[in-house]
Each structure stands twice: as C-alpha cells, then as structure tokens.
Design an enzyme around this catalytic site. Sequence first.
Site, short mmCIF file in Angstrom:
data_model
loop_
_atom_site.label_atom_id
_atom_site.label_comp_id
_atom_site.label_asym_id
_atom_site.label_seq_id
_atom_site.Cartn_x
_atom_site.Cartn_y
_atom_site.Cartn_z
N GLY A 143 0.79 -1.22 0.00
CA GLY A 143 0.00 0.00 0.00
C GLY A 143 0.82 1.27 0.00
O GLY A 143 1.88 1.35 -0.65
N ASP A 174 7.16 -5.01 14.95
CA ASP A 174 5.83 -4.76 15.49
C ASP A 174 5.89 -3.42 16.21
O ASP A 174 6.47 -3.31 17.29
CB ASP A 174 5.44 -5.88 16.46
CG ASP A 174 4.07 -5.66 17.10
OD1 ASP A 174 3.44 -4.61 16.84
OD2 ASP A 174 3.64 -6.54 17.88
N THR A 234 -5.96 2.50 -3.65
CA THR A 234 -5.25 1.34 -3.12
C THR A 234 -6.20 0.15 -3.10
O THR A 234 -7.38 0.27 -3.41
CB THR A 234 -4.74 1.61 -1.69
OG1 THR A 234 -5.88 1.84 -0.84
CG2 THR A 234 -3.83 2.82 -1.64
N LYS A 270 -6.24 8.81 14.58
CA LYS A 270 -5.63 9.74 13.63
C LYS A 270 -5.69 11.18 14.14
O LYS A 270 -4.76 11.97 13.91
CB LYS A 270 -6.30 9.61 12.26
CG LYS A 270 -6.05 8.27 11.58
CD LYS A 270 -4.57 7.99 11.37
CE LYS A 270 -4.34 6.73 10.56
NZ LYS A 270 -2.91 6.47 10.29
N TYR A 275 -10.47 4.42 14.50
CA TYR A 275 -9.58 4.97 13.48
C TYR A 275 -9.54 6.50 13.55
O TYR A 275 -8.47 7.11 13.57
CB TYR A 275 -10.05 4.51 12.10
CG TYR A 275 -9.12 4.91 10.98
CD1 TYR A 275 -7.95 4.21 10.73
CD2 TYR A 275 -9.43 5.99 10.15
CE1 TYR A 275 -7.10 4.57 9.70
CE2 TYR A 275 -8.58 6.36 9.12
CZ TYR A 275 -7.42 5.64 8.88
OH TYR A 275 -6.58 6.01 7.87
N VAL A 295 -7.29 7.12 -1.28
CA VAL A 295 -6.24 6.88 -2.27
C VAL A 295 -6.55 5.60 -3.03
O VAL A 295 -7.13 4.66 -2.48
CB VAL A 295 -4.86 6.76 -1.58
CG1 VAL A 295 -3.74 6.74 -2.61
CG2 VAL A 295 -4.66 7.90 -0.58
#
Length: 254
Positions: free
Chosen positions: A23, A69, A196, A164, A160, A194
């Site tokens: 990605g 990780d 992707t 962010k 999410y 985007v």
Amino acid sequence: MATVLDLFRLDGRTAVVTGAGSGLGAGFAVALAEAGADVVLAARKRDRLREVAATVTELGRRALVVPTDVTDPAACEALAAAAVAEFGRVDILVNNAGVSHTAPAIREDPADYRHVVEVNLFGAYWAARACARVMGPGSSIVNVASMLGLVKSVLPQAAYASSKAGLIGLTRDLSNQWAGRKGIRVNAIAPGFVETDMIGEMSAETLGEFLRGCSLGRTATQREIDAAVLFLASPASGYITGSTLAVDGGTSGH
C-alpha cells in the site's frame, strides 16, 4: 548550479518507513529511494518487505529489511539501532504503519478499539521516540494521519478517527519538544481516499458518499501522496514543523 529542485533530493540520507510492506508505505519507500535515500523497511511480514527492498535496490539505493511490530517499544528501539548499525544514521522517519476498523461504537469490541489505537497512535509514538534518539539536526519525521482525523466519517470508525486525530496532536507536541532543542522537524499528512487495494474493496455507493464532500471529486493517486511525503521529508520543507498537510482533494476545507 543548484536549483530549487535540489531541495527535494535525499542523497546520502537514510529513511525509515513503517508499514512498508504494501500500500502507501511501499510507495513511500520507493519514492524516497527515487529521491536518493537509502531505506529501512519495517513491517511485520518479512516476505512483503523483501519485494519492496528489491525495487529499492533496482533504483540503485540500499535497502534494509527489519521485521517490526510497532506496538512493541523494544522492537522500535531495535529498528532504530538496526538502521544505525547498517547505514550509520537515521535522517527520516515515515510513520505509516496503521490499521482500521469499522463498527458502531456501542457494539465495538474493546479489543478491536485498543488494537487500532495501539498501532496507529502508540506505534507512531514508540517509533518516533526511538528514531529521535539517534537523529541529528535537520532530520524529519512524517506522521501519516488521515482526513478522518479532521472531518467526520460516513462509516462508524471511532477507533480509526480518534487514533488519527490523536496522531495530529502528537505531531504538534513532538515538534514543540524536538524542533528547537534537537533540530528535528515533525509534521503530518492527512490523506483522503487513495487508489489502493482497500478502496477497491469499498462499494461504489460508500465511496461515492465519501467523495461527495471532496472538492476535486475523485480519489488520490499513490504518487500524489508520495509527493507530499517527499516534500515534508526533504529540505524543501525546511521551515515547516508542527503542521498537518491535508492531501484530501479539499474535503477538510468544507
């Protein structure tokens, strides 16, 4: 004779990219190599990183694969140490590792929420802290946030969106801590949608709802986001720090 385009060159510099196996992250790694940087590729899956590393070396740059990780602070310290051991320096960090999760807040499993925040926000913090310890003046950290840290989402994405938005706040604070004292600039990009694989899995109806608020009325290309990262990573943005650059086709401007 030097030109303004030379400010975008990264010759002799070393860049660390997290989430570099696929990605956006894979694209960022290639773009940084095209600009002249050697690249340290970090993600959990070694096989995908090797494929990106092959592309970097085809461009004439050196690549180092470090399975990492980012939710583990010790792993991030080991990543920075490996970069210094191999290349002698870390000049750029692109904090790209991230995951998403969609669920109504009332029904969201606490483990899912924690995982998103651990990767997107905590992971960026651990990586930034580890790299800042070995970075010199003139270095740059680019955090990959999202327009959903700036505007509401069509889908229920509390984990999410909050991770962010937190990353944007973290960008301001780390810049305030490190820009003057250590000479490390810290900025973020907030991409819109985007082209992707993730977008390919979204229904046309849902994507249409998201794009309804986009002034340009389309998704971004990988190269358009690459260019924003390169700008913030390079000396071309030498007087910019603590900022979040929205690369969202005007969505957050509404």
